[in-house]
Design an enzyme around this catalytic site. Structure first.
Site, PDB file in Angstrom:
ATOM      1  N   GLY A  58       6.370   1.509   9.370  1.00 20.09           N
ATOM      2  CA  GLY A  58       6.562   2.525   8.320  1.00 20.09           C
ATOM      3  C   GLY A  58       6.664   3.898   8.967  1.00 20.09           C
ATOM      4  O   GLY A  58       7.011   4.016  10.150  1.00 20.09           O
ATOM      5  N   VAL A  76       0.721  -9.901   9.963  1.00 23.05           N
ATOM      6  CA  VAL A  76      -0.572  -9.910  10.650  1.00 23.05           C
ATOM      7  C   VAL A  76      -1.663 -10.305   9.652  1.00 23.05           C
ATOM      8  O   VAL A  76      -1.700  -9.807   8.522  1.00 23.05           O
ATOM      9  CB  VAL A  76      -0.854  -8.514  11.259  1.00 23.05           C
ATOM     10  CG1 VAL A  76      -2.279  -8.423  11.780  1.00 23.05           C
ATOM     11  CG2 VAL A  76       0.150  -8.231  12.372  1.00 23.05           C
ATOM     12  N   GLU A 133       9.061  11.124 -11.633  1.00 22.40           N
ATOM     13  CA  GLU A 133      10.445  10.937 -11.188  1.00 22.40           C
ATOM     14  C   GLU A 133      11.108   9.763 -11.905  1.00 22.40           C
ATOM     15  O   GLU A 133      12.275   9.841 -12.309  1.00 22.40           O
ATOM     16  CB  GLU A 133      10.454  10.747  -9.661  1.00 22.40           C
ATOM     17  CG  GLU A 133      10.079  12.035  -8.951  1.00 22.40           C
ATOM     18  CD  GLU A 133       9.908  11.944  -7.435  1.00 22.40           C
ATOM     19  OE1 GLU A 133      10.116  12.969  -6.776  1.00 22.40           O
ATOM     20  OE2 GLU A 133       9.552  10.888  -6.919  1.00 22.40           O
ATOM     21  N   ASP A 157      -1.362   5.715   5.853  1.00 21.19           N
ATOM     22  CA  ASP A 157      -2.053   5.425   4.583  1.00 21.19           C
ATOM     23  C   ASP A 157      -3.205   4.441   4.737  1.00 21.19           C
ATOM     24  O   ASP A 157      -4.046   4.330   3.844  1.00 21.19           O
ATOM     25  CB  ASP A 157      -1.061   4.840   3.571  1.00 21.19           C
ATOM     26  CG  ASP A 157      -0.181   5.901   2.944  1.00 21.19           C
ATOM     27  OD1 ASP A 157      -0.279   7.077   3.355  1.00 21.19           O
ATOM     28  OD2 ASP A 157       0.613   5.553   2.040  1.00 21.19           O
ATOM     29  N   ALA A 196       4.205  10.872   3.447  1.00 19.67           N
ATOM     30  CA  ALA A 196       4.969  10.568   4.652  1.00 19.67           C
ATOM     31  C   ALA A 196       4.756  11.587   5.790  1.00 19.67           C
ATOM     32  O   ALA A 196       4.546  11.173   6.943  1.00 19.67           O
ATOM     33  CB  ALA A 196       6.450  10.443   4.296  1.00 19.67           C
TER      34      ALA A 196
END
Ligand SMILES: Cc1cc2nc3c(=O)[nH]c(=O)nc-3n(C[C@H](O)[C@H](O)[C@H](O)COP(=O)(O)OP(=O)(O)OC[C@H]3O[C@@H](n4cnc5c(N)ncnc54)[C@H](O)[C@@H]3O)c2cc1C
Length: 421
Positions: free
Chosen positions: A12, A78, A170, A299, A315
């Site tokens: 990510g 994982v 949004e 995160d 981000a």
């Protein structure tokens, strides 16, 4: 592969940035991700609402590192870490050895202990979530077009979004655009402008991370676009027929979850202390207590700002942590002193409301309206990977902005859930 083995779990924002910055002699990097792509999550809602196609916001991780011979990419999930043997365990039975391990496995939406709501109110985290929501949205109109019972038709054309952070706001804005502009001329039995769009927020205002004036502006703009904003009362139930807000039941066949976050299991794998939402509590250098060879970032980690508040799960914060860990690993490799503790630099909060309206909170500087929207648009295009994606997204936006057309209005995948409209 030889030398020092760095294993990064998660491609990510945090993991990708780390791998990009970590160019170090005698060091090999292995990125493990359960998906083959890096996903630009800030634009995921535009896939869910038919503006963008999946390939415009996701890129194969392998392709990103095509020219980096020191980087290998593995597709695998994982499920644990053996910290004594220094091995990462994959679901398919493979074990991957490491000298340094970085867990950057992110977070997912959470239902505050009501996981049974998930089938009725899908959240937005992965591409599949976005295409599921897109399918439900589009099917709602298709089924309503065939429905003769006015009550059922009304429930089919009621879209409820739970949570009024940036994603909820949004989504509501674009669904309003879809119903009031994009679809208007295409149906013969239903009037799409009469669709009901409900944005429900348990807290006192929309966009709680933004300054109050911007929240107020966003709420007014949404109302002007036909969105019904309900603040101050949480959703108390959710099923295939609709949602309950206290005693009130709202028949609604399309519900979208945009509230609550739960960190990945990284803290559990390495036995780190964790907070309420499962984020690993890390040291100032982002390592796990008693394990200087293990970092948790993005995160998945609880990192504190200089003021002692948690670094937000956004981000830029994840990327800054990836950059920082690259510096720590390079310093170790070159036997240089470790860099000072990680320091987060907040760049601001951005959210769009409608086709040409956004809010930006830079702290001292606050912007709203069309100028904010242009800044939001340029910022997002700048952070996309590759010229092709930038051009494709810019073109899709231009098309949506000028003609009101959304280029990705495809119903794909089969209906699998019993609550599907
Ligand atoms: C809908 C949505 C909208 C957002 N909008 C914004 C925005 O506008 N602006 C902003 O700054 N931030 C936004 N965010 C937040 C931002 O996307 C995150 O803060 C950021 O992605 C965190 O980066 P990360 O690297 O920690 O985790 P992620 O980017 O989530 O990456 C985690 C990676 O780990 C992989 N992974 C997870 N578990 C495993 C496992 N067990 N095995 C292998 N791989 C695994 C995942 O596949 C994923 O690739 C948004 C998030 C969402 C969901």
């Amino acid at each position: 592969m030889a030398g020092h083995r760095v294993v990064i779990v998660g491609g990510g924002f945090a993991g990708l940035q780390l791998a990009k910055d970590l160019k170090c002699p005698d060091t090999s990097i292995t990125i493990i991700d359960r998906r083959n792509h890096h996903l630009f999550q800030p634009l995921l809602y535009q896939v869910a609402t038919t503006v963008l196609a999946t390939s415009e916001i996701a890129w194969p991780i392998r392709a990103v590192f095509r020219s980096r011979k020191d980087v290998s990419t593995l597709l695998g999930e994982v499920i644990g870490v053996d910290t004594a043997a220094r091995l990462v365990s994959l679901k398919d039975g493979h074990s991957i050895p490491y000298d340094t391990l970085v867990l950057a496995t992110g977070a997912r939406h959470a239902y505050f202990g009501r996981d049974d709501w998930e089938p009725f109110a899908p959240g937005l985290k992965a591409l599949e979530d976005a295409t599921t929501i897109r399918r439900r949205l589009l099917l709602a109109f298709e089924k309503a077009e065939l429905e003769s019972n006015p009550d059922i038709r009304r429930a089919m054309l009621t879209f409820s979004i739970i949570g009024a952070g940036p994603t909820g706001v949004e989504m509501a804005g674009i669904i309003a655009e879809l119903t009031h502009r994009t679809l208007v001329e295409e149906f013969r039995s239903i009037d799409t402008t009469r669709a009901r769009i409900l944005l429900v927020e348990a807290g006192p205002r929309v966009l709680p991370a933004f300054h109050e004036t911007l929240s107020h502006y966003a709420e007014q703009s949404l109302a002007a676009m036909g969105v019904e904003v309900r603040t101050g009362r949480p959703v108390t139930n959710c099923n295939e027929h609709g949602i309950s807000i206290g005693d009130e039941f709202v028949p609604s066949h399309t519900v979208i979850w945009a509230a609550g976050v739960q960190a990945s299991k990284a803290s559990v794998w390495v036995g780190a202390e964790k907070d309420r939402v499962g984020r690993a509590i890390v040291q100032p250098d982002l390592t796990v207590m008693d394990h200087p060879e293990i970092f948790v970032i993005g995160d998945a980690a609880l990192v504190k700002t200089g003021e002692g508040t948690p670094v937000p799960g956004i981000a830029p914060a994840a990327k800054q942590q990836g950059k920082y860990v690259a510096k720590v690993i390079k310093a170790r490799a070159n036997q240089r002193p470790a860099p000072p503790p990680f320091k987060y630099k907040h760049l601001g909060n951005l959210a769009t409301i409608g086709p040409s309206s956004a809010v930006i909170d830079f702290g001292k500087l606050r912007l709203k309206g069309t100028l904010a929207w242009w800044i939001w648009g340029f910022a997002h295009i700048y952070f996309l990977i590759g010229t092709r994606s930038r051009m494709a997204v810019a073109l899709s936006w231009l098309w949506a902005f000028t003609a009101g057309h959304h280029s990705a209005r495809l119903i794909t995948q089969k209906e699998t859930l019993k609550n599907e409209v």
